[in-house]
Design a protein around this motif. Structure first.
Motif, PDB file in Angstrom:
ATOM      1  N   ASN A   1      81.136  -6.132  89.210  1.00 27.53           N
ATOM      2  CA  ASN A   1      82.354  -6.952  89.243  1.00 27.53           C
ATOM      3  C   ASN A   1      82.479  -7.629  87.883  1.00 27.53           C
ATOM      4  O   ASN A   1      81.566  -7.587  87.056  1.00 27.53           O
ATOM      5  CB  ASN A   1      82.360  -7.944  90.414  1.00 27.53           C
ATOM      6  CG  ASN A   1      81.247  -8.967  90.341  1.00 27.53           C
ATOM      7  OD1 ASN A   1      81.005  -9.572  89.291  1.00 27.53           O
ATOM      8  ND2 ASN A   1      80.527  -9.151  91.453  1.00 27.53           N
ATOM      9  N   ASP A   2      83.589  -8.270  87.641  1.00 25.21           N
ATOM     10  CA  ASP A   2      83.866  -8.806  86.299  1.00 25.21           C
ATOM     11  C   ASP A   2      82.887  -9.889  85.877  1.00 25.21           C
ATOM     12  O   ASP A   2      82.723 -10.156  84.673  1.00 25.21           O
ATOM     13  CB  ASP A   2      85.293  -9.365  86.254  1.00 25.21           C
ATOM     14  CG  ASP A   2      86.333  -8.252  86.394  1.00 25.21           C
ATOM     15  OD1 ASP A   2      85.990  -7.091  86.034  1.00 25.21           O
ATOM     16  OD2 ASP A   2      87.444  -8.524  86.866  1.00 25.21           O
ATOM     17  N   ASP A   3      82.223 -10.509  86.838  1.00 24.67           N
ATOM     18  CA  ASP A   3      81.276 -11.578  86.494  1.00 24.67           C
ATOM     19  C   ASP A   3      79.881 -11.059  86.181  1.00 24.67           C
ATOM     20  O   ASP A   3      78.986 -11.847  85.858  1.00 24.67           O
ATOM     21  CB  ASP A   3      81.177 -12.575  87.667  1.00 24.67           C
ATOM     22  CG  ASP A   3      82.505 -13.265  87.950  1.00 24.67           C
ATOM     23  OD1 ASP A   3      83.291 -13.429  87.002  1.00 24.67           O
ATOM     24  OD2 ASP A   3      82.747 -13.610  89.124  1.00 24.67           O
ATOM     25  N   LEU A   4      79.679  -9.761  86.296  1.00 24.95           N
ATOM     26  CA  LEU A   4      78.331  -9.191  86.123  1.00 24.95           C
ATOM     27  C   LEU A   4      78.222  -8.331  84.870  1.00 24.95           C
ATOM     28  O   LEU A   4      77.341  -7.464  84.788  1.00 24.95           O
ATOM     29  CB  LEU A   4      77.961  -8.363  87.358  1.00 24.95           C
ATOM     30  CG  LEU A   4      77.881  -9.111  88.692  1.00 24.95           C
ATOM     31  CD1 LEU A   4      77.590  -8.137  89.824  1.00 24.95           C
ATOM     32  CD2 LEU A   4      76.825 -10.208  88.638  1.00 24.95           C
TER      33      LEU A   4
ATOM     34  N   LYS B   1      77.127   3.790  75.695  1.00 21.31           N
ATOM     35  CA  LYS B   1      76.138   4.409  74.820  1.00 21.31           C
ATOM     36  C   LYS B   1      74.946   4.997  75.607  1.00 21.31           C
ATOM     37  O   LYS B   1      74.151   5.746  75.022  1.00 21.31           O
ATOM     38  CB  LYS B   1      75.621   3.376  73.824  1.00 21.31           C
ATOM     39  CG  LYS B   1      76.680   2.920  72.831  1.00 21.31           C
ATOM     40  CD  LYS B   1      76.097   1.883  71.882  1.00 21.31           C
ATOM     41  CE  LYS B   1      77.145   1.397  70.893  1.00 21.31           C
ATOM     42  NZ  LYS B   1      76.601   0.372  69.957  1.00 21.31           N
ATOM     43  N   TYR B   2      74.838   4.655  76.893  1.00 26.12           N
ATOM     44  CA  TYR B   2      73.726   5.187  77.694  1.00 26.12           C
ATOM     45  C   TYR B   2      74.086   6.598  78.160  1.00 26.12           C
ATOM     46  O   TYR B   2      75.068   6.808  78.879  1.00 26.12           O
ATOM     47  CB  TYR B   2      73.456   4.266  78.895  1.00 26.12           C
ATOM     48  CG  TYR B   2      72.197   4.622  79.670  1.00 26.12           C
ATOM     49  CD1 TYR B   2      70.935   4.436  79.115  1.00 26.12           C
ATOM     50  CD2 TYR B   2      72.277   5.159  80.961  1.00 26.12           C
ATOM     51  CE1 TYR B   2      69.795   4.758  79.837  1.00 26.12           C
ATOM     52  CE2 TYR B   2      71.134   5.478  81.676  1.00 26.12           C
ATOM     53  CZ  TYR B   2      69.893   5.287  81.100  1.00 26.12           C
ATOM     54  OH  TYR B   2      68.745   5.609  81.796  1.00 26.12           O
ATOM     55  N   PRO B   3      73.337   7.605  77.727  1.00 20.26           N
ATOM     56  CA  PRO B   3      73.762   8.995  77.958  1.00 20.26           C
ATOM     57  C   PRO B   3      73.688   9.462  79.406  1.00 20.26           C
ATOM     58  O   PRO B   3      74.219  10.526  79.734  1.00 20.26           O
ATOM     59  CB  PRO B   3      72.811   9.806  77.077  1.00 20.26           C
ATOM     60  CG  PRO B   3      71.602   8.949  76.928  1.00 20.26           C
ATOM     61  CD  PRO B   3      72.073   7.522  76.976  1.00 20.26           C
ATOM     62  N   TYR B   4      73.035   8.710  80.294  1.00 17.41           N
ATOM     63  CA  TYR B   4      72.825   9.191  81.661  1.00 17.41           C
ATOM     64  C   TYR B   4      73.615   8.363  82.669  1.00 17.41           C
ATOM     65  O   TYR B   4      73.136   8.066  83.763  1.00 17.41           O
ATOM     66  CB  TYR B   4      71.319   9.134  82.013  1.00 17.41           C
ATOM     67  CG  TYR B   4      70.439   9.754  80.968  1.00 17.41           C
ATOM     68  CD1 TYR B   4      70.428  11.131  80.760  1.00 17.41           C
ATOM     69  CD2 TYR B   4      69.641   8.943  80.159  1.00 17.41           C
ATOM     70  CE1 TYR B   4      69.630  11.686  79.781  1.00 17.41           C
ATOM     71  CE2 TYR B   4      68.842   9.504  79.183  1.00 17.41           C
ATOM     72  CZ  TYR B   4      68.837  10.868  78.991  1.00 17.41           C
ATOM     73  OH  TYR B   4      68.051  11.422  78.008  1.00 17.41           O
ATOM     74  N   HIS B   5      74.839   7.981  82.313  1.00 13.48           N
ATOM     75  CA  HIS B   5      75.635   7.118  83.182  1.00 13.48           C
ATOM     76  C   HIS B   5      76.856   7.871  83.708  1.00 13.48           C
ATOM     77  O   HIS B   5      77.252   8.922  83.195  1.00 13.48           O
ATOM     78  CB  HIS B   5      76.099   5.864  82.430  1.00 13.48           C
ATOM     79  CG  HIS B   5      77.290   6.109  81.575  1.00 13.48           C
ATOM     80  ND1 HIS B   5      77.248   6.705  80.317  1.00 13.48           N
ATOM     81  CD2 HIS B   5      78.618   5.856  81.817  1.00 13.48           C
ATOM     82  CE1 HIS B   5      78.442   6.800  79.810  1.00 13.48           C
ATOM     83  NE2 HIS B   5      79.312   6.294  80.689  1.00 13.48           N
ATOM     84  N   SER B   6      77.436   7.287  84.755  1.00 16.36           N
ATOM     85  CA  SER B   6      78.697   7.787  85.297  1.00 16.36           C
ATOM     86  C   SER B   6      79.352   6.635  86.058  1.00 16.36           C
ATOM     87  O   SER B   6      78.727   5.593  86.317  1.00 16.36           O
ATOM     88  CB  SER B   6      78.463   8.979  86.236  1.00 16.36           C
ATOM     89  OG  SER B   6      79.700   9.473  86.697  1.00 16.36           O
TER      90      SER B   6
ATOM     91  N   VAL C   1      85.840  -0.332  83.858  1.00 18.99           N
ATOM     92  CA  VAL C   1      84.700  -1.095  83.364  1.00 18.99           C
ATOM     93  C   VAL C   1      84.649  -0.971  81.854  1.00 18.99           C
ATOM     94  O   VAL C   1      84.608   0.143  81.319  1.00 18.99           O
ATOM     95  CB  VAL C   1      83.381  -0.588  83.989  1.00 18.99           C
ATOM     96  CG1 VAL C   1      82.198  -1.359  83.419  1.00 18.99           C
ATOM     97  CG2 VAL C   1      83.422  -0.716  85.499  1.00 18.99           C
ATOM     98  N   GLU C   2      84.673  -2.106  81.175  1.00 25.30           N
ATOM     99  CA  GLU C   2      84.577  -2.128  79.719  1.00 25.30           C
ATOM    100  C   GLU C   2      83.206  -2.669  79.337  1.00 25.30           C
ATOM    101  O   GLU C   2      82.939  -3.869  79.435  1.00 25.30           O
ATOM    102  CB  GLU C   2      85.679  -3.024  79.121  1.00 25.30           C
ATOM    103  CG  GLU C   2      87.095  -2.554  79.377  1.00 25.30           C
ATOM    104  CD  GLU C   2      87.431  -1.269  78.612  1.00 25.30           C
ATOM    105  OE1 GLU C   2      86.687  -0.922  77.656  1.00 25.30           O
ATOM    106  OE2 GLU C   2      88.426  -0.610  78.967  1.00 25.30           O
ATOM    107  N   ASN C   3      82.326  -1.797  78.918  1.00 22.43           N
ATOM    108  CA  ASN C   3      80.979  -2.205  78.549  1.00 22.43           C
ATOM    109  C   ASN C   3      80.443  -1.216  77.528  1.00 22.43           C
ATOM    110  O   ASN C   3      80.325  -0.015  77.809  1.00 22.43           O
ATOM    111  CB  ASN C   3      80.076  -2.275  79.785  1.00 22.43           C
ATOM    112  CG  ASN C   3      78.720  -2.874  79.479  1.00 22.43           C
ATOM    113  OD1 ASN C   3      77.892  -2.254  78.826  1.00 22.43           O
ATOM    114  ND2 ASN C   3      78.475  -4.097  79.961  1.00 22.43           N
TER     115      ASN C   3
END
Length: 270
Positions: free
Chosen positions: A202-205, A240-245, A233-235
Motif C-alpha cells: 500500500n502507499d504507506d509501505l 532494479k530487482y531482476p526477479y520481481h513481478s 507501484v512506483e519504486n
C-alpha cells in the motif's frame, strides 16, 4: 517237505520188502546145490519187478491221500475265508454308520477350513490392494508436489490491516492449488529464507518495500518477489530487482505464484 516224503517212501519200501520175504521165502531146489548165474538173474529180476510194482502202488496211494488232504485243507481254508469275510462284512455294517458320519463331519470341517482360508485370503488381498493404492496415491502426490513445487516455502509480507483479509481470501486460494507452506510476517520483520516472497503493498509501505528488496539482495538467493497491489507501484529498488513481478488481483497473484515457483524448481532449496 519233499525230503521227508522220500524218506517215508523208502522206509515203507524196505518194510514191505522184509515183510514179503518173511511170508514168502525164496524156494530153493533141493537138487540144486549151487544155482547157476542165469537162475540168480531171473530171481533178482522177479524180485525187482515185484518190488517195483509194490512201490508204484504205494506211490499211487500216497498221491491219492495227499490230493485228498490238500482238498480238505483247501475246503477248510475256503470255509474259514468265507466266515472271516462274513464277519468283516457284519463288522463293516455295524461301523459303517459311524464311519460315514465321521467322513461327512471330516469333509464338513475341510469345507469350513477352506471357506475360512478363502475369506482370510480375500481380506488380505483387499488389504494389500488398499495399501498399494494408498502408497501409489502417496507417491503420485509426492511426485506432483515435487514437480510443481507445492512444498516450496512462500513468505507473505503484509501489515496487520491486510493480514486477516489475505488469510481469508488469497491464502485459501493458494491452499486449494496445493501451496500450503505459507508464512505471514509483518513489514518490519526480518525476511526469513524462503522460495518466494509476496509483498502486500500500500502507499504507506514504500520504504518497507525498499527494505525487503535490500534483504533479498543481501541473501543472494535469487528469491522471486511479487508485489501485490491493485494499483500502480512506483519504486526504483523494485524496478532494479531482476526477479520481481506485479499482481493486481487474486487470479493474477495465483498465476504468478505458479509461474515463479515452477520456473525456480531446482535452483533454490527450502
Amino acid at each position: 517237505m519233499r525230503i521227508t516224503k522220500k524218506f517215508i517212501i523208502i522206509t515203507l519200501f524196505l518194510f514191505i520188502l522184509f515183510f514179503q520175504l518173511s511170508i514168502h521165502p525164496p524156494t530153493v531146489n533141493a537138487q540144486t546145490v549151487s544155482p547157476s548165474p542165469a537162475s540168480n538173474d531171473e530171481y533178482i529180476k522177479a524180485q525187482y519187478e515185484f518190488l517195483k510194482g509194490q512201490t508204484e502202488r504205494f506211490q499211487d496211494q500216497m498221491d491219492s491221500e495227499t490230493t485228498q488232504l490238500y482238498a480238505r485243507v483247501d475246503a477248510e481254508r475256503n470255509a474259514f475265508y468265507q466266515q472271516l469275510t462274513l464277519g468283516l462284512t457284519i463288522l463293516g455294517l455295524i461301523l459303517g454308520g459311524s464311519i460315514i458320519a465321521g467322513v461327512i463331519g471330516f469333509y464338513k470341517s475341510i469345507a469350513a477350513i477352506r471357506r475360512k482360508a478363502e475369506s482370510t485370503l480375500e481380506e488380505q488381498i483387499q488389504k494389500n490392494q488398499a495399501e498399494t493404492i494408498r502408497q501409489a496415491r502417496k507417491e503420485v502426490r509426492q511426485l506432483f508436489v515435487n514437480e510443481f513445487g507445492l512444498n516450496r516455502h512462500i513468505i507473505v509480507v503484509a501489515d496487520s490491516s491486510r493480514q486477516s483479509t489475505f488469510e481469508n481470501t488469497e491464502k485459501k486460494l493458494l491452499s486449494k492449488k496445493g501451496f500450503t507452506n505459507i508464512s505471514i510476517v509483518g513489514p518490519m520483520d526480518t525476511i526469513p529464507s524462503g522460495d518466494l516472497v509476496i509483498f502486500v503493498y500500500n502507499d504507506d509501505l514504500n520504504s518497507q518495500l525498499d527494505t525487503v528488496v535490500e534483504q533479498l539482495e543481501e541473501l543472494q538467493e535469487q528469491t522471486p518477489l511479487i508485489v501485490y497491489y491493485p494499483g500502480r507501484v512506483e519504486n526504483q529498488k523494485v524496478g532494479k530487482y531482476p526477479y520481481h513481478s506485479f499482481a493486481n488481483s487474486p487470479m493474477t497473484l495465483i498465476s504468478w505464484v505458479v509461474t515463479m515457483i515452477t520456473s525456480t524448481i531446482g535452483t533454490n532449496n527450502s
